[in-house]
Design a protein around this motif. Structure first.
Motif, PDB file in Angstrom:
ATOM      1  N   PHE A  28       0.886  -1.231  -0.023  1.00 18.25           N
ATOM      2  CA  PHE A  28       0.079  -0.201   0.150  1.00 18.25           C
ATOM      3  C   PHE A  28       0.750   1.266  -0.162  1.00 18.25           C
ATOM      4  O   PHE A  28       0.642   2.196   0.778  1.00 18.25           O
ATOM      5  N   ASP A  29       1.689   1.329  -1.067  1.00 21.78           N
ATOM      6  CA  ASP A  29       2.743   2.413  -1.326  1.00 21.78           C
ATOM      7  C   ASP A  29       3.538   2.714  -0.279  1.00 21.78           C
ATOM      8  O   ASP A  29       3.739   3.962   0.336  1.00 21.78           O
ATOM      9  N   GLY A  30       4.151   1.805   0.739  1.00 21.26           N
ATOM     10  CA  GLY A  30       4.888   1.615   1.683  1.00 21.26           C
ATOM     11  C   GLY A  30       4.313   1.970   3.104  1.00 21.26           C
ATOM     12  O   GLY A  30       4.925   1.857   3.940  1.00 21.26           O
ATOM     13  N   ARG A  31       2.863   1.812   3.189  1.00 16.31           N
ATOM     14  CA  ARG A  31       2.242   2.478   4.476  1.00 16.31           C
ATOM     15  C   ARG A  31       2.066   1.112   5.195  1.00 16.31           C
ATOM     16  O   ARG A  31       1.918   1.277   6.576  1.00 16.31           O
ATOM     17  N   LEU A  32       2.283  -0.077   4.608  1.00 23.35           N
ATOM     18  CA  LEU A  32       1.994  -1.432   5.612  1.00 23.35           C
ATOM     19  C   LEU A  32       3.187  -1.816   6.036  1.00 23.35           C
ATOM     20  O   LEU A  32       4.260  -1.684   4.939  1.00 23.35           O
ATOM     21  N   THR A  33       3.458  -1.776   7.114  1.00 26.72           N
ATOM     22  CA  THR A  33       4.965  -2.169   7.669  1.00 26.72           C
ATOM     23  C   THR A  33       4.847  -3.635   8.285  1.00 26.72           C
ATOM     24  O   THR A  33       5.988  -3.925   8.934  1.00 26.72           O
ATOM     25  N   THR A  34       3.805  -4.364   8.377  1.00 25.37           N
ATOM     26  CA  THR A  34       3.774  -5.636   8.989  1.00 25.37           C
ATOM     27  C   THR A  34       3.347  -6.610   7.982  1.00 25.37           C
ATOM     28  O   THR A  34       2.709  -6.296   6.708  1.00 25.37           O
ATOM     29  N   ALA A  35       3.416  -7.573   8.448  1.00 23.90           N
ATOM     30  CA  ALA A  35       2.847  -8.796   7.639  1.00 23.90           C
ATOM     31  C   ALA A  35       1.364  -8.726   7.794  1.00 23.90           C
ATOM     32  O   ALA A  35       0.844  -7.927   8.520  1.00 23.90           O
ATOM     33  N   MET A  36       0.600  -9.422   6.863  1.00 24.29           N
ATOM     34  CA  MET A  36      -0.884  -9.681   7.088  1.00 24.29           C
ATOM     35  C   MET A  36      -1.398 -10.864   7.269  1.00 24.29           C
ATOM     36  O   MET A  36      -0.837 -11.943   6.930  1.00 24.29           O
ATOM     37  N   THR A  37      -2.292 -10.916   8.170  1.00 23.95           N
ATOM     38  CA  THR A  37      -3.133 -12.028   8.678  1.00 23.95           C
ATOM     39  C   THR A  37      -3.604 -13.028   7.225  1.00 23.95           C
ATOM     40  O   THR A  37      -4.050 -12.162   6.325  1.00 23.95           O
ATOM     41  N   ALA A  38      -3.680 -14.197   7.520  1.00 23.53           N
ATOM     42  CA  ALA A  38      -4.411 -15.099   6.672  1.00 23.53           C
ATOM     43  C   ALA A  38      -5.777 -15.110   6.636  1.00 23.53           C
ATOM     44  O   ALA A  38      -6.382 -15.469   5.774  1.00 23.53           O
ATOM     45  N   HIS A  39      -6.335 -14.455   7.675  1.00 22.88           N
ATOM     46  CA  HIS A  39      -7.825 -14.203   7.898  1.00 22.88           C
ATOM     47  C   HIS A  39      -8.507 -12.809   7.904  1.00 22.88           C
ATOM     48  O   HIS A  39      -8.955 -12.557   9.150  1.00 22.88           O
ATOM     49  N   PRO A  40      -8.162 -11.925   7.052  1.00 19.56           N
ATOM     50  CA  PRO A  40      -8.788 -10.464   7.048  1.00 19.56           C
ATOM     51  C   PRO A  40     -10.328 -10.840   7.114  1.00 19.56           C
ATOM     52  O   PRO A  40     -10.818 -11.756   6.745  1.00 19.56           O
ATOM     53  N   PHE A  93      -7.963  -6.124   9.249  1.00 24.62           N
ATOM     54  CA  PHE A  93      -6.774  -7.229   9.410  1.00 24.62           C
ATOM     55  C   PHE A  93      -5.815  -6.616  10.243  1.00 24.62           C
ATOM     56  O   PHE A  93      -5.689  -5.604  10.813  1.00 24.62           O
ATOM     57  N   PHE A  94      -5.017  -7.649  10.479  1.00 22.61           N
ATOM     58  CA  PHE A  94      -3.917  -7.470  11.499  1.00 22.61           C
ATOM     59  C   PHE A  94      -2.455  -7.976  10.908  1.00 22.61           C
ATOM     60  O   PHE A  94      -2.506  -9.005  10.184  1.00 22.61           O
TER      61      PHE A  94
END
Length: 172
Positions: free
Chosen positions: A20-32, A43-44
């Protein structure tokens, strides 16, 4: 759940990762979870280094609009969570990461000392979580959650007691 989300074509060909243009700095859950009314995606991401747990929300248009750290005491494995019409529900449970266990092949294991709790966060106040201590257990997946007529958050989930969780992880 250990990396950024991936973009795929309608034919399911992988385009690549999306941050997201560098705004996401963590992994993403498999279950959003998608809010069926607003179209927002909740999500987390969790990690083995601080911040250990971070909540995110995408607008219905796909723009990352919210990221907020959720304070947890250590690197716990949060595989799933739930949303209601008003809340996100987080599971802070004693399946935790250990660098010592990493050498054995499976870096997550049961830690009696970690504790167990469920966190309820109002969706309009990201990062403000009210925690409720629960009996030690582990939850891989939630079925659903809702707010009942009395305003209580109800969570449906399959939970493993401590002995079952330990046996399950030791068998991996």
């Amino acid at each position: 759940e250990s990396s950024f989300p991936h973009v795929v074509t309608p034919d399911l060909e992988t385009v690549g990762v999306c941050d997201f243009d560098g705004r996401l700095t963590t992994a993403m859950t498999a279950h959003p979870k998608t809010d069926p009314v607003t179209g927002e995606l909740h999500f987390f991401g969790y990690g083995v280094l601080p911040p250990f747990l971070t909540y995110h929300r995408l607008s219905a248009a796909g723009e990352l609009v919210t990221s907020a750290e959720i304070a947890v005491p250590g690197p716990t494995m949060v595989h799933d969570f739930a949303i209601t019409d008003r809340h996100a529900v987080f599971l802070d449970l004693p399946m935790v990461f250990s660098f010592d266990r990493l050498e054995l092949g499976m870096p997550f294991g049961w830690d009696d000392a970690y504790g167990a709790r469920i966190g309820v966060m109002p969706l309009d106040r990201p990062g403000e979580v009210r925690w409720f201590d629960v009996e030690p257990n582990y939850v891989f997946h939630v079925g659903n959650a809702h707010t009942d007529a009395a305003g209580r958050v109800v969570l449906d989930a399959a939970r493993y007691c401590a002995a079952d969780a330990v046996a399950m992880w030791d068998g991996i």
